[in-house]
Every structure is written in C-alpha cells, then in structure tokens.
Scaffold this motif. Structure first.
Motif, PDB file in Angstrom:
ATOM      1  N   UNK A   2       1.028  -1.339  -0.077  1.00  0.00           N
ATOM      2  CA  UNK A   2       0.143  -0.139  -0.004  1.00  0.00           C
ATOM      3  C   UNK A   2       0.773   1.436   0.038  1.00  0.00           C
ATOM      4  N   UNK A   3       0.365   2.322  -0.543  1.00  0.00           N
ATOM      5  CA  UNK A   3       0.773   3.602  -0.470  1.00  0.00           C
ATOM      6  C   UNK A   3      -0.242   4.729  -0.512  1.00  0.00           C
ATOM      7  N   UNK A   4      -0.430   5.578   0.632  1.00  0.00           N
ATOM      8  CA  UNK A   4      -1.271   6.186   0.653  1.00  0.00           C
ATOM      9  C   UNK A   4      -2.816   5.701   0.501  1.00  0.00           C
ATOM     10  N   UNK A   5      -3.607   6.063  -0.127  1.00  0.00           N
ATOM     11  CA  UNK A   5      -4.827   5.454  -0.469  1.00  0.00           C
ATOM     12  C   UNK A   5      -4.951   4.253  -1.484  1.00  0.00           C
ATOM     13  N   UNK A   6      -3.854   3.930  -1.873  1.00  0.00           N
ATOM     14  CA  UNK A   6      -3.896   2.993  -2.959  1.00  0.00           C
ATOM     15  C   UNK A   6      -3.400   1.583  -2.526  1.00  0.00           C
ATOM     16  N   UNK A   7      -3.919   0.672  -2.979  1.00  0.00           N
ATOM     17  CA  UNK A   7      -3.351  -0.815  -2.802  1.00  0.00           C
ATOM     18  C   UNK A   7      -2.941  -1.487  -3.751  1.00  0.00           C
ATOM     19  N   UNK A   8      -1.785  -2.289  -3.820  1.00  0.00           N
ATOM     20  CA  UNK A   8      -1.087  -2.779  -4.952  1.00  0.00           C
ATOM     21  C   UNK A   8      -1.231  -4.342  -4.574  1.00  0.00           C
ATOM     22  N   UNK A   9      -1.832  -5.257  -5.498  1.00  0.00           N
ATOM     23  CA  UNK A   9      -1.879  -6.543  -5.167  1.00  0.00           C
ATOM     24  C   UNK A   9      -1.478  -7.272  -6.147  1.00  0.00           C
ATOM     25  N   UNK A  10      -0.510  -8.196  -6.150  1.00  0.00           N
ATOM     26  CA  UNK A  10       0.040  -8.902  -6.836  1.00  0.00           C
ATOM     27  C   UNK A  10      -0.654 -10.591  -7.023  1.00  0.00           C
ATOM     28  N   UNK A  11      -0.853 -11.032  -8.226  1.00  0.00           N
ATOM     29  CA  UNK A  11      -1.431 -12.193  -8.148  1.00  0.00           C
ATOM     30  C   UNK A  11      -0.463 -13.137  -9.274  1.00  0.00           C
ATOM     31  N   UNK A  12      -0.052 -14.261  -8.474  1.00  0.00           N
ATOM     32  CA  UNK A  12       1.150 -15.146  -9.225  1.00  0.00           C
ATOM     33  C   UNK A  12       0.495 -16.631  -9.130  1.00  0.00           C
ATOM     34  N   UNK A  13       0.608 -17.001 -10.628  1.00  0.00           N
ATOM     35  CA  UNK A  13       0.141 -18.580 -10.640  1.00  0.00           C
ATOM     36  C   UNK A  13       0.963 -19.307 -10.290  1.00  0.00           C
ATOM     37  N   UNK A  14       0.045 -20.324  -9.383  1.00  0.00           N
ATOM     38  CA  UNK A  14       1.054 -21.737  -8.939  1.00  0.00           C
ATOM     39  C   UNK A  14       1.673 -22.430 -10.007  1.00  0.00           C
ATOM     40  N   UNK A  15       1.122 -22.412 -11.048  1.00  0.00           N
ATOM     41  CA  UNK A  15       1.827 -23.169 -12.263  1.00  0.00           C
ATOM     42  C   UNK A  15       1.623 -22.537 -13.720  1.00  0.00           C
ATOM     43  N   UNK A  16       2.368 -22.461 -14.536  1.00  0.00           N
ATOM     44  CA  UNK A  16       2.398 -21.670 -15.816  1.00  0.00           C
ATOM     45  C   UNK A  16       1.144 -22.183 -16.409  1.00  0.00           C
ATOM     46  N   UNK A  17       0.540 -23.598 -16.444  1.00  0.00           N
ATOM     47  CA  UNK A  17      -0.569 -23.914 -17.129  1.00  0.00           C
ATOM     48  C   UNK A  17      -1.798 -23.210 -16.642  1.00  0.00           C
ATOM     49  N   UNK A  18      -1.714 -22.391 -15.387  1.00  0.00           N
ATOM     50  CA  UNK A  18      -3.030 -21.565 -15.353  1.00  0.00           C
ATOM     51  C   UNK A  18      -2.995 -20.351 -15.664  1.00  0.00           C
ATOM     52  N   UNK A  19      -2.160 -19.762 -16.326  1.00  0.00           N
ATOM     53  CA  UNK A  19      -1.594 -18.528 -16.532  1.00  0.00           C
ATOM     54  C   UNK A  19      -2.651 -17.866 -17.535  1.00  0.00           C
TER      55      UNK A  19
END
Length: 123
Positions: free
Chosen positions: A20-37
C-alpha cells in the motif's frame, strides 16, 4: 474422459502479495503453475476485481500483466479509507486485501484441475 469445470477460489490457482501507499493498494497475483496463466488472464480482469472490492469503492482498478512471471499486478485507487495516516479503520494498511481477492471464484476447466494448489502439481 473429460471432467467438468468446477468453481474454485482464486487461491487454489495463485498466491498473492499486497502493498500500500497512501490510499492505493497494490495486489499481485502469481500463478501456482504456468498452465494456469491463460485462465487467470481471462478470468481475473479489472472488472471482476472491481466487483470483488465493490464494498471498498475503488475509484479505479488497473491491471498490469507480467507474462514471463505468470503474474499480474492490480492497482486499486482509493480503497484504504484515506490510507494509514487518515483512516480510523484498524487495517488501513491494506496488507490483508489480497485475501479478499484470493477468495474470488474461478471456473476451472477439468484439464487444469491437476495444477491447482493442494494437489500434487505436475511440472
């Protein structure tokens, strides 16, 4: 034999990290496996993320794709009740917001079931 699509929470397909920074949230989503991308790109859209966070009233949701990492990053504006210094909310840091996103239901086709977290993942 083909298996039907099943609804699974996003955390079975990916893990996340939040900042987070100020009033902004930053959320990453990372696949468990490349087949799910490809499924993640198709299903975890700006519109669906905005809907998942509707109660927090984001003014804008922006998605950035990182295909070489099978990851994406979402920036959600104005979701932290003013930010850590302005909010009366005990969790105004937004560190827990990835859990809200990772509960999003995703329809997972049968051929991708072997790649879900909680199963023996095939390389």
């Amino acid at each position: 034999m083909t298996h039907p699509s099943l609804s699974k929470p996003l955390h079975r397909l990916a893990h996340g990290r939040t900042g987070d920074k100020g009033n902004r949230s930053n959320i990453s989503v990372i696949a468990w496996h490349p087949a799910l991308w490809d499924l993640l790109v198709r299903e975890v859209t700006e519109e669906r993320v905005a809907a998942q966070f509707a109660a927090r009233h984001p003014s804008q949701v922006t998605r950035y794709l990182l295909p070489h990492l099978q990851a994406m990053n979402f920036v959600l504006d104005e979701v932290l009740d003013g930010g850590v210094n302005d909010a009366l909310n005990l969790d105004s840091h937004g560190k827990a917001l990835s859990f809200l996103l990772l509960e999003m239901p995703i329809a997972v086709p049968g051929e991708l079931h072997p790649y879900l977290a909680g199963r023996a993942v095939q390389a």
